[in-house]
Design a protein around this motif. Structure first.
Motif, short mmCIF file in Angstrom:
data_model
loop_
_atom_site.label_atom_id
_atom_site.label_comp_id
_atom_site.label_asym_id
_atom_site.label_seq_id
_atom_site.Cartn_x
_atom_site.Cartn_y
_atom_site.Cartn_z
N ARG A 83 4.30 -12.76 -3.26
CA ARG A 83 3.89 -11.49 -3.88
C ARG A 83 5.20 -10.59 -4.47
O ARG A 83 6.19 -10.76 -3.77
CB ARG A 83 3.41 -10.47 -2.99
N LEU A 84 4.89 -10.05 -5.61
CA LEU A 84 6.47 -9.68 -6.00
C LEU A 84 6.80 -8.26 -5.23
O LEU A 84 7.95 -7.94 -4.82
CB LEU A 84 5.83 -8.68 -7.49
N SER A 85 5.86 -7.84 -4.34
CA SER A 85 6.47 -6.58 -3.44
C SER A 85 7.21 -7.22 -2.34
O SER A 85 7.99 -6.50 -1.68
CB SER A 85 5.27 -5.90 -2.78
N SER A 86 7.28 -8.56 -1.99
CA SER A 86 8.11 -8.91 -0.94
C SER A 86 9.42 -9.37 -1.67
O SER A 86 10.47 -9.73 -0.95
CB SER A 86 7.45 -10.18 -0.22
N ALA A 87 9.64 -9.39 -2.82
CA ALA A 87 10.77 -9.77 -3.59
C ALA A 87 11.37 -8.68 -4.23
O ALA A 87 12.51 -8.99 -4.54
CB ALA A 87 10.53 -10.92 -4.59
N ALA A 88 10.73 -7.56 -4.42
CA ALA A 88 11.50 -6.57 -5.17
C ALA A 88 10.68 -5.15 -4.76
O ALA A 88 9.59 -5.37 -4.18
CB ALA A 88 11.22 -7.02 -6.61
N HIS A 89 11.39 -4.02 -4.86
CA HIS A 89 10.64 -2.80 -4.65
C HIS A 89 9.99 -2.31 -6.12
O HIS A 89 10.70 -2.42 -7.13
CB HIS A 89 11.60 -1.98 -4.19
N ILE A 90 8.83 -1.94 -5.81
CA ILE A 90 8.14 -1.53 -6.97
C ILE A 90 7.97 0.06 -6.90
O ILE A 90 7.68 0.65 -6.11
CB ILE A 90 6.61 -2.00 -6.88
N ASN A 91 8.45 0.57 -8.18
CA ASN A 91 8.66 1.98 -8.32
C ASN A 91 9.67 2.84 -7.14
O ASN A 91 9.00 3.78 -6.59
CB ASN A 91 7.22 2.81 -8.60
N PRO A 92 10.59 2.30 -6.81
CA PRO A 92 11.76 2.87 -5.88
C PRO A 92 12.10 4.32 -6.47
O PRO A 92 12.00 4.43 -7.52
CB PRO A 92 12.52 1.67 -5.68
N ARG A 93 12.45 4.90 -5.40
CA ARG A 93 13.06 6.17 -5.68
C ARG A 93 14.23 5.98 -6.32
O ARG A 93 15.14 5.22 -5.69
CB ARG A 93 13.11 7.02 -4.60
#
Length: 190
Positions: A83-93
């Motif tokens: 899943r994309l969320s396990s390889a990257a941060h989505i909408n990080p601060r």
């Protein structure tokens, strides 16, 4: 009238040529990535259904809801399916703590992103203090349009050559940030 019919016939032929080219590009990409194509279902439903951005596989609600889920749709013999969320941060601060409020940074409204080439085509500058209320990002983040029709048109780019390494832009961007500079084992181009 005959000229009009000829133009219509020619446009239909060109549309068919474009569709064939798109199909051949999809096939070549799937072959290169070791992905076996799964046919889309024509199943329709009269119930209200939703899809979640984090689970989005391909444009089109019907495609995303038709099968069992993301793990069953695109399987590659060459790359691990994650899943994309396990390889990257989505909408990080994104914090601008390392630079002052008067510092200039990149300002990228939606028209700065090419929907043809997937890159930044124009750059503006603005101060950190002017970024309030906008989407914030930093060097190497992926900017991905989240609103129709920009999303379907492919409005996305890697944020490169940002002034002072930071930027802000449209509230219509999703920001995708990876820690490793590699996404799906493909180096992000400089």
């Amino acid at each position: 009238m005959q000229n009009l019919n000829n133009v219509i016939d020619k446009s239909k032929l060109l549309e068919n040529n474009v569709k064939e080219l798109e199909d051949s590009l999809d096939s070549a990409l799937f072959e290169e990535l070791g992905i076996k194509k799964i046919e889309e279902s024509n199943k329709t439903t009269s119930k209200l259904q939703f899809t979640n951005f984090k689970k989005l596989i391909k444009w089109g609600v019907e495609f995303n809801l038709a099968l069992g889920g993301p793990d069953e749709i695109i399987l590659s013999n060459l790359f691990e399916n994650v899943r994309l969320s396990s390889a990257a941060h989505i909408n990080p601060r994104t914090n601008y703590e390392t630079i002052s409020d008067e510092s200039l940074i990149s300002f990228l409204p939606m028209e700065c992103i090419s929907d043809i080439y997937g890159e930044i085509i124009h750059r503006y500058e603005g101060s950190v203090s002017a970024s309030k209320g906008y989407t914030r990002f930093m060097e190497d983040d992926v900017l991905w349009a989240k609103i129709t029709p920009s999303m379907q048109n492919g409005k996305c780019a890697v944020a490169k050559k940002l002034k002072n390494g930071f930027g802000y832009g449209s509230t219509e961007y999703h920001v995708i940030r990876t820690d490793s500079k590699k996404l799906l084992n493909i180096d992000i181009a400089s």
